[in-house]
Motif scaffolding. Structure first.
Motif, PDB file in Angstrom:
ATOM      1  N   ASP A 183       0.816  -1.219   0.000  1.00 56.76           N
ATOM      2  CA  ASP A 183       0.000   0.000   0.000  1.00 56.76           C
ATOM      3  C   ASP A 183       0.852   1.273   0.000  1.00 56.76           C
ATOM      4  O   ASP A 183       0.416   2.317   0.461  1.00 56.76           O
ATOM      5  CB  ASP A 183      -0.941  -0.004   1.200  1.00 56.76           C
ATOM      6  CG  ASP A 183      -0.191  -0.058   2.524  1.00 56.76           C
ATOM      7  OD1 ASP A 183       1.038  -0.297   2.513  1.00 56.76           O
ATOM      8  OD2 ASP A 183      -0.832   0.149   3.565  1.00 56.76           O
ATOM      9  N   ALA A 184       2.058   1.200  -0.531  1.00 59.20           N
ATOM     10  CA  ALA A 184       2.991   2.327  -0.468  1.00 59.20           C
ATOM     11  C   ALA A 184       2.671   3.454  -1.440  1.00 59.20           C
ATOM     12  O   ALA A 184       3.009   4.594  -1.192  1.00 59.20           O
ATOM     13  CB  ALA A 184       4.418   1.846  -0.724  1.00 59.20           C
ATOM     14  N   GLY A 185       2.037   3.162  -2.562  1.00 64.27           N
ATOM     15  CA  GLY A 185       1.827   4.186  -3.574  1.00 64.27           C
ATOM     16  C   GLY A 185       0.409   4.708  -3.595  1.00 64.27           C
ATOM     17  O   GLY A 185      -0.492   4.116  -3.016  1.00 64.27           O
ATOM     18  N   PRO A 186       0.210   5.838  -4.267  1.00 63.83           N
ATOM     19  CA  PRO A 186      -1.139   6.393  -4.374  1.00 63.83           C
ATOM     20  C   PRO A 186      -2.000   5.539  -5.304  1.00 63.83           C
ATOM     21  O   PRO A 186      -1.494   4.856  -6.187  1.00 63.83           O
ATOM     22  CB  PRO A 186      -0.908   7.774  -4.967  1.00 63.83           C
ATOM     23  CG  PRO A 186       0.365   7.651  -5.720  1.00 63.83           C
ATOM     24  CD  PRO A 186       1.192   6.640  -4.959  1.00 63.83           C
ATOM     25  N   GLU A 187      -3.274   5.585  -5.090  1.00 60.35           N
ATOM     26  CA  GLU A 187      -4.214   4.913  -5.968  1.00 60.35           C
ATOM     27  C   GLU A 187      -4.362   5.736  -7.242  1.00 60.35           C
ATOM     28  O   GLU A 187      -4.177   6.959  -7.229  1.00 60.35           O
ATOM     29  CB  GLU A 187      -5.573   4.767  -5.280  1.00 60.35           C
ATOM     30  CG  GLU A 187      -5.547   3.864  -4.060  1.00 60.35           C
ATOM     31  CD  GLU A 187      -5.232   2.434  -4.415  1.00 60.35           C
ATOM     32  OE1 GLU A 187      -5.713   1.950  -5.459  1.00 60.35           O
ATOM     33  OE2 GLU A 187      -4.506   1.783  -3.639  1.00 60.35           O
ATOM     34  N   ILE A 188      -4.719   5.102  -8.326  1.00 61.92           N
ATOM     35  CA  ILE A 188      -4.918   5.800  -9.597  1.00 61.92           C
ATOM     36  C   ILE A 188      -5.949   6.913  -9.440  1.00 61.92           C
ATOM     37  O   ILE A 188      -5.789   8.009  -9.968  1.00 61.92           O
ATOM     38  CB  ILE A 188      -5.346   4.804 -10.703  1.00 61.92           C
ATOM     39  CG1 ILE A 188      -4.224   3.830 -11.007  1.00 61.92           C
ATOM     40  CG2 ILE A 188      -5.789   5.531 -11.968  1.00 61.92           C
ATOM     41  CD1 ILE A 188      -2.985   4.451 -11.612  1.00 61.92           C
ATOM     42  N   ASP A 189      -7.000   6.651  -8.681  1.00 66.04           N
ATOM     43  CA  ASP A 189      -8.038   7.664  -8.480  1.00 66.04           C
ATOM     44  C   ASP A 189      -7.501   8.897  -7.764  1.00 66.04           C
ATOM     45  O   ASP A 189      -8.059   9.984  -7.892  1.00 66.04           O
ATOM     46  CB  ASP A 189      -9.217   7.081  -7.696  1.00 66.04           C
ATOM     47  CG  ASP A 189      -9.955   6.016  -8.494  1.00 66.04           C
ATOM     48  OD1 ASP A 189      -9.861   6.047  -9.738  1.00 66.04           O
ATOM     49  OD2 ASP A 189     -10.601   5.157  -7.871  1.00 66.04           O
ATOM     50  N   ASP A 190      -6.426   8.728  -6.994  1.00 64.43           N
ATOM     51  CA  ASP A 190      -5.827   9.870  -6.311  1.00 64.43           C
ATOM     52  C   ASP A 190      -4.987  10.716  -7.269  1.00 64.43           C
ATOM     53  O   ASP A 190      -4.724  11.883  -6.991  1.00 64.43           O
ATOM     54  CB  ASP A 190      -4.926   9.398  -5.167  1.00 64.43           C
ATOM     55  CG  ASP A 190      -5.698   8.696  -4.069  1.00 64.43           C
ATOM     56  OD1 ASP A 190      -6.919   8.972  -3.930  1.00 64.43           O
ATOM     57  OD2 ASP A 190      -5.089   7.877  -3.349  1.00 64.43           O
ATOM     58  N   LEU A 191      -4.559  10.127  -8.374  1.00 62.97           N
ATOM     59  CA  LEU A 191      -3.688  10.833  -9.317  1.00 62.97           C
ATOM     60  C   LEU A 191      -4.456  11.570 -10.405  1.00 62.97           C
ATOM     61  O   LEU A 191      -4.001  12.601 -10.893  1.00 62.97           O
ATOM     62  CB  LEU A 191      -2.721   9.841  -9.981  1.00 62.97           C
ATOM     63  CG  LEU A 191      -1.727   9.138  -9.063  1.00 62.97           C
ATOM     64  CD1 LEU A 191      -0.925   8.121  -9.838  1.00 62.97           C
ATOM     65  CD2 LEU A 191      -0.811  10.154  -8.392  1.00 62.97           C
ATOM     66  N   TYR A 192      -5.610  11.035 -10.814  1.00 64.85           N
ATOM     67  CA  TYR A 192      -6.340  11.598 -11.948  1.00 64.85           C
ATOM     68  C   TYR A 192      -7.757  11.947 -11.554  1.00 64.85           C
ATOM     69  O   TYR A 192      -8.381  11.263 -10.752  1.00 64.85           O
ATOM     70  CB  TYR A 192      -6.349  10.592 -13.102  1.00 64.85           C
ATOM     71  CG  TYR A 192      -4.954  10.256 -13.586  1.00 64.85           C
ATOM     72  CD1 TYR A 192      -4.289  11.103 -14.470  1.00 64.85           C
ATOM     73  CD2 TYR A 192      -4.300   9.117 -13.132  1.00 64.85           C
ATOM     74  CE1 TYR A 192      -3.012  10.810 -14.901  1.00 64.85           C
ATOM     75  CE2 TYR A 192      -3.028   8.823 -13.566  1.00 64.85           C
ATOM     76  CZ  TYR A 192      -2.381   9.665 -14.447  1.00 64.85           C
ATOM     77  OH  TYR A 192      -1.116   9.381 -14.851  1.00 64.85           O
ATOM     78  N   ASP A 193      -8.288  13.003 -12.163  1.00 68.30           N
ATOM     79  CA  ASP A 193      -9.669  13.373 -11.887  1.00 68.30           C
ATOM     80  C   ASP A 193     -10.621  12.583 -12.774  1.00 68.30           C
ATOM     81  O   ASP A 193     -10.194  11.695 -13.522  1.00 68.30           O
ATOM     82  CB  ASP A 193      -9.870  14.891 -12.051  1.00 68.30           C
ATOM     83  CG  ASP A 193      -9.676  15.371 -13.483  1.00 68.30           C
ATOM     84  OD1 ASP A 193      -9.658  14.547 -14.410  1.00 68.30           O
ATOM     85  OD2 ASP A 193      -9.544  16.591 -13.661  1.00 68.30           O
ATOM     86  N   GLY A 194     -11.909  12.888 -12.707  1.00 65.84           N
ATOM     87  CA  GLY A 194     -12.918  12.157 -13.456  1.00 65.84           C
ATOM     88  C   GLY A 194     -12.773  12.266 -14.958  1.00 65.84           C
ATOM     89  O   GLY A 194     -13.294  11.437 -15.704  1.00 65.84           O
ATOM     90  N   GLN A 195     -12.042  13.281 -15.448  1.00 61.44           N
ATOM     91  CA  GLN A 195     -11.838  13.453 -16.881  1.00 61.44           C
ATOM     92  C   GLN A 195     -10.515  12.854 -17.343  1.00 61.44           C
ATOM     93  O   GLN A 195     -10.128  13.000 -18.495  1.00 61.44           O
ATOM     94  CB  GLN A 195     -11.881  14.932 -17.238  1.00 61.44           C
ATOM     95  CG  GLN A 195     -13.231  15.575 -16.979  1.00 61.44           C
ATOM     96  CD  GLN A 195     -13.207  17.059 -17.265  1.00 61.44           C
ATOM     97  OE1 GLN A 195     -12.145  17.656 -17.411  1.00 61.44           O
ATOM     98  NE2 GLN A 195     -14.387  17.644 -17.346  1.00 61.44           N
ATOM     99  N   GLY A 196      -9.806  12.214 -16.435  1.00 65.66           N
ATOM    100  CA  GLY A 196      -8.538  11.602 -16.787  1.00 65.66           C
ATOM    101  C   GLY A 196      -7.370  12.551 -16.777  1.00 65.66           C
ATOM    102  O   GLY A 196      -6.286  12.220 -17.251  1.00 65.66           O
ATOM    103  N   LEU A 197      -7.549  13.734 -16.192  1.00 63.08           N
ATOM    104  CA  LEU A 197      -6.478  14.723 -16.124  1.00 63.08           C
ATOM    105  C   LEU A 197      -5.736  14.585 -14.795  1.00 63.08           C
ATOM    106  O   LEU A 197      -6.342  14.314 -13.762  1.00 63.08           O
ATOM    107  CB  LEU A 197      -7.040  16.134 -16.264  1.00 63.08           C
ATOM    108  CG  LEU A 197      -7.753  16.425 -17.571  1.00 63.08           C
ATOM    109  CD1 LEU A 197      -8.366  17.814 -17.546  1.00 63.08           C
ATOM    110  CD2 LEU A 197      -6.810  16.282 -18.747  1.00 63.08           C
TER     111      LEU A 197
END
Length: 82
Positions: free
Chosen positions: A66-80
């Protein structure tokens, strides 16, 4: 030192390069050879990439799950990227 180029395609290419840059045949060959020597060595690049990939994999293998951020934490709903 003298060179005797017997390959007609090479001679033609040297002539075209010399004409394009309005230089002598010798200068055209010199420029082409220097450019080729400055180009990245593909095998060296591949070896470097393999080494970096191995190092990254080794590094990741020592991290907790669990060391890294989740994908949802990196990108918003538009994929930015946030």
């Amino acid at each position: 030192m003298a060179l005797n180029i017997k390959n007609e395609r090479t001679v033609d290419a040297v002539k075209r390069l010399a004409a394009r840059y309005d230089v002598s045949y010798t200068r055209a060959i010199e420029v082409a050879v220097e450019a080729a020597l400055q180009a990245p060595d593909r095998q060296a690049q591949e070896r470097s990439l393999e080494r970096v990939s191995r190092l990254a994999a080794d590094y990741r293998s020592h991290l907790p799950a669990d060391a890294g951020p989740e994908i949802d934490d990196l990108y918003d709903g538009q994929g930015l990227y946030r």
